[in-house]
Write a protein that holds these residues in place. Structure first.
Motif, PDB file in Angstrom:
ATOM      1  N   PRO A  15      -1.086   5.108   0.717  1.00  0.00           N
ATOM      2  CA  PRO A  15      -2.107   4.849   1.902  1.00  0.00           C
ATOM      3  C   PRO A  15      -3.682   5.358   1.640  1.00  0.00           C
TER       4      PRO A  15
ATOM      5  N   TYR B 248      -7.280  -4.193   6.776  1.00  0.00           N
ATOM      6  CA  TYR B 248      -6.934  -3.125   7.942  1.00  0.00           C
ATOM      7  C   TYR B 248      -5.923  -3.573   8.753  1.00  0.00           C
TER       8      TYR B 248
ATOM      9  N   TYR C   7     -10.615  -5.719   1.060  1.00  0.00           N
ATOM     10  CA  TYR C   7     -10.710  -4.929   2.189  1.00  0.00           C
ATOM     11  C   TYR C   7      -9.632  -5.278   3.290  1.00  0.00           C
TER      12      TYR C   7
ATOM     13  N   CYS D 217      -5.328   3.416  -2.026  1.00  0.00           N
ATOM     14  CA  CYS D 217      -4.659   2.153  -1.767  1.00  0.00           C
ATOM     15  C   CYS D 217      -5.044   0.949  -2.724  1.00  0.00           C
TER      16      CYS D 217
ATOM     17  N   ARG E 249     -10.187   5.874  -0.421  1.00  0.00           N
ATOM     18  CA  ARG E 249     -10.209   4.330  -0.283  1.00  0.00           C
ATOM     19  C   ARG E 249      -9.353   3.973   1.081  1.00  0.00           C
ATOM     20  N   GLY E 250      -8.480   4.845   1.351  1.00  0.00           N
ATOM     21  CA  GLY E 250      -7.960   4.639   2.890  1.00  0.00           C
ATOM     22  C   GLY E 250      -8.049   5.631   3.618  1.00  0.00           C
TER      23      GLY E 250
ATOM     24  N   CYS F  55      -8.064  -0.022   4.285  1.00  0.00           N
ATOM     25  CA  CYS F  55      -8.034   0.166   3.007  1.00  0.00           C
ATOM     26  C   CYS F  55      -9.299  -0.572   2.238  1.00  0.00           C
TER      27      CYS F  55
ATOM     28  N   PHE G 190       0.917  -1.366   0.062  1.00  0.00           N
ATOM     29  CA  PHE G 190       0.036   0.139  -0.062  1.00  0.00           C
ATOM     30  C   PHE G 190       0.942   1.335  -0.060  1.00  0.00           C
TER      31      PHE G 190
ATOM     32  N   TYR H 269      -5.693   1.469  10.366  1.00  0.00           N
ATOM     33  CA  TYR H 269      -5.617   2.134   9.203  1.00  0.00           C
ATOM     34  C   TYR H 269      -6.671   1.114   8.373  1.00  0.00           C
TER      35      TYR H 269
END
Length: 213
Positions: free
Chosen positions: A68, A156, A154, A71, A193-194, A207, A65, A205
């Motif tokens: 960020p 994180y 997806y 992403c 997206r992030g 994405c 990524f 975080y």
């Protein structure tokens, strides 16, 4: 030998006693400094030979990524197939990043049904633009056509630090000003997206390959 010659010259020179004493002190200090320099050199050479205990942080997430905020991958994805118990990687990423992802497979035990969407939580650690994460997660869902289960695109990462610290580290290293959302879920939809979620004493975080949520 050199020390002996120097002492002989000093002893035979026709110079006053006080100056001779000064030269003698100069010789002594020169000799001591030479010994000190030798000790420092020996210590330095020894330090070079000693093995280091510092281990480089795993930065595969930074390679995957790299942006960020946007992403999404140009093509391909990273997903987990429950039936095969394997992480499927179809995106072009460096070999060391692939190795880090594949190493997670043995830590995953996941099942799913058509009625739930559990999370795959992998306890792992690494560095993401200056912040250390302690968990990598992907949700999984049942495939209605053809059976089986897989994860959507997806992802994180969980961080044991405040959202502001995570935000500022990413901003400093990438120039990307990520939105910080409340972890309670009381947020307006965003187009990024992030993003970062704030849970007070820790943060995540996220994405999503689908723009907006």
């Amino acid at each position: 030998m050199l020390k002996f010659i120097a002492e002989t010259i000093v002893e035979n020179l026709p110079i006053p006693c006080n100056l001779r004493a000064g030269l003698g002190l100069f010789q002594m200090f020169s000799f001591l400094f030479s010994l000190q320099g030798l000790s420092v050199a020996v210590l330095c050479s020894t330090a070079v030979l000693l093995p280091t205990s510092r281990i480089a942080a795993d930065k595969w997430a930074e390679k995957v990524f790299q942006d960020p905020l946007e992403c999404a991958f140009a093509e391909g994805a990273i997903s987990y197939y429950v039936d095969d118990q394997a992480i499927n990687i179809t995106v072009a990423i460096p070999d060391e990043a692939k190795a880090s992802l594949k190493a997670m497979e043995r830590k995953i035990t996941a099942t799913c049904t058509s009625n739930d969407m559990p999370l795959i939580n992998v306890a792992t650690s690494g560095e993401f633009f200056g912040s250390r994460y302690t968990q990598f997660s992907m949700p999984i869902y049942a495939l209605y056509a053809g059976g089986g289960c897989m994860s959507p695109f997806y992802y994180y990462f969980s961080f044991p630090e405040k959202a502001k610290t995570l935000h500022d580290n990413i901003l400093q290293r990438t120039g990307r000003d990520l939105k910080v959302l409340s972890g309670s879920g009381q947020n307006e939809p965003i187009d990024d997206r992030g993003w970062i979620s704030d849970y007070g004493d820790h943060s995540t975080y996220s994405c999503s390959m689908e723009e907006g949520f």
